[in-house]
Structures are given as C-alpha cells and as structure tokens.
Design a protein around this motif. Structure first.
Motif, mmCIF file in Angstrom:
data_model
loop_
_atom_site.group_PDB
_atom_site.id
_atom_site.type_symbol
_atom_site.label_atom_id
_atom_site.label_comp_id
_atom_site.label_asym_id
_atom_site.label_seq_id
_atom_site.Cartn_x
_atom_site.Cartn_y
_atom_site.Cartn_z
ATOM 1 N N LEU A 50 7.308 19.035 91.576
ATOM 2 C CA LEU A 50 8.191 20.245 91.070
ATOM 3 C C LEU A 50 8.617 19.503 89.505
ATOM 4 O O LEU A 50 8.741 18.644 89.135
ATOM 5 C CB LEU A 50 9.299 20.372 91.931
ATOM 6 C CG LEU A 50 10.506 21.281 91.197
ATOM 7 C CD1 LEU A 50 9.749 22.760 91.255
ATOM 8 C CD2 LEU A 50 11.772 21.198 91.902
ATOM 9 N N ILE B 2 10.908 20.826 86.503
ATOM 10 C CA ILE B 2 11.995 21.713 86.123
ATOM 11 C C ILE B 2 12.384 21.346 84.809
ATOM 12 O O ILE B 2 12.402 20.161 83.995
ATOM 13 C CB ILE B 2 13.319 21.064 86.897
ATOM 14 C CG1 ILE B 2 13.077 21.241 88.534
ATOM 15 C CG2 ILE B 2 14.477 22.017 86.475
ATOM 16 C CD1 ILE B 2 14.170 20.659 89.282
ATOM 17 N N VAL C 224 9.347 25.507 87.205
ATOM 18 C CA VAL C 224 10.540 26.324 87.231
ATOM 19 C C VAL C 224 11.561 25.986 86.117
ATOM 20 O O VAL C 224 11.760 24.721 85.820
ATOM 21 C CB VAL C 224 11.184 26.158 88.675
ATOM 22 C CG1 VAL C 224 11.597 24.874 88.864
ATOM 23 C CG2 VAL C 224 12.048 27.435 88.853
ATOM 24 N N SER C 225 12.258 27.122 85.549
ATOM 25 C CA SER C 225 13.149 26.578 84.505
ATOM 26 C C SER C 225 14.362 26.431 85.390
ATOM 27 O O SER C 225 14.680 26.970 86.624
ATOM 28 C CB SER C 225 13.467 27.989 83.751
ATOM 29 O OG SER C 225 13.557 28.910 84.415
ATOM 30 N N TYR C 226 15.664 25.938 84.550
ATOM 31 C CA TYR C 226 16.695 25.658 85.060
ATOM 32 C C TYR C 226 17.344 26.736 85.648
ATOM 33 O O TYR C 226 18.000 26.985 86.779
ATOM 34 C CB TYR C 226 17.653 25.193 84.120
ATOM 35 C CG TYR C 226 17.215 23.617 84.068
ATOM 36 C CD1 TYR C 226 17.862 22.788 84.869
ATOM 37 C CD2 TYR C 226 16.591 23.206 82.713
ATOM 38 C CE1 TYR C 226 17.365 21.385 84.392
ATOM 39 C CE2 TYR C 226 16.308 21.829 82.469
ATOM 40 C CZ TYR C 226 16.906 21.026 83.333
ATOM 41 O OH TYR C 226 16.581 19.587 83.220
ATOM 42 N N LEU D 65 15.496 28.215 88.716
ATOM 43 C CA LEU D 65 15.977 27.342 90.025
ATOM 44 C C LEU D 65 17.408 27.902 90.466
ATOM 45 O O LEU D 65 17.619 27.713 91.661
ATOM 46 C CB LEU D 65 15.850 26.011 89.217
ATOM 47 C CG LEU D 65 16.206 25.009 90.486
ATOM 48 C CD1 LEU D 65 15.156 25.102 91.595
ATOM 49 C CD2 LEU D 65 16.318 23.363 90.007
ATOM 50 N N TYR E 221 13.815 27.111 96.957
ATOM 51 C CA TYR E 221 13.544 25.509 96.745
ATOM 52 C C TYR E 221 14.311 24.401 97.549
ATOM 53 O O TYR E 221 13.275 23.525 97.475
ATOM 54 C CB TYR E 221 13.584 25.442 95.030
ATOM 55 C CG TYR E 221 12.774 26.207 94.279
ATOM 56 C CD1 TYR E 221 11.537 25.712 93.819
ATOM 57 C CD2 TYR E 221 13.207 27.393 93.495
ATOM 58 C CE1 TYR E 221 10.706 26.510 92.942
ATOM 59 C CE2 TYR E 221 12.478 28.124 92.830
ATOM 60 C CZ TYR E 221 11.178 27.947 92.377
ATOM 61 O OH TYR E 221 10.424 28.332 91.479
ATOM 62 N N ILE F 175 12.254 16.488 85.779
ATOM 63 C CA ILE F 175 13.439 16.962 85.176
ATOM 64 C C ILE F 175 13.562 16.633 83.675
ATOM 65 O O ILE F 175 13.598 15.696 83.369
ATOM 66 C CB ILE F 175 14.776 16.472 85.757
ATOM 67 C CG1 ILE F 175 14.874 16.732 87.463
ATOM 68 C CG2 ILE F 175 15.918 17.593 85.395
ATOM 69 C CD1 ILE F 175 15.976 16.180 88.339
#
Length: 69
Positions: free
Chosen positions: A8, A10, A37-39, A42, A49, A59
């Motif tokens: 993942l 982020i 995935v963007s913050y 998410l 998720y 991250i």
C-alpha cells in the motif's frame, strides 16, 4: 518489494501520478501488487482498507499523519 506480496502506498493526491509513473518506470513488475491511495481517500474509505493485510505500507509525506489536528 516482493512480486508476490501486496503493498500500500499512501501519499498526497498531488504525488499519486509521480508514484505511479516512477513504479511503472523502475519496477513495472510490481505495479499490479501495489495499491495507491491518497490521504483523503483513505480517510473517506477507511472501511475498505482496514481489514486488508499488506506486506509493506509506504507513507509519503508522513508528517501529515503526525500533524493532523
């Protein structure tokens, strides 16, 4: 990163395309194992998720999490 594992990424929305382009350029063999995935997405879709298991979670711009009010 293993080609067998799920990962993942982020990152801020503004960096999503950069991440995807860099992976496509330098490690195209793992692109199908990555979830980007963007913050904001998410946070909005956390329930999609939360129960997934990832071998690696990257991250980018992690201070966003630390400094979130």
């Amino acid at each position: 990163l293993s080609c067998e594992a799920k990962h993942l990424v982020i990152a801020p929305t503004s960096l999503m395309y950069n991440w995807q382009n860099e992976v496509q350029t330098f490690a195209p063999e793992i692109i199908d194992r990555l979830t980007f995935v963007s913050y904001d997405m998410l946070r909005i879709h956390l329930d999609e998720y939360i129960n997934n298991e990832y071998d690696t979670i990257i991250i980018d711009e992690a201070q966003i999490i630390k400094n979130r009010q």
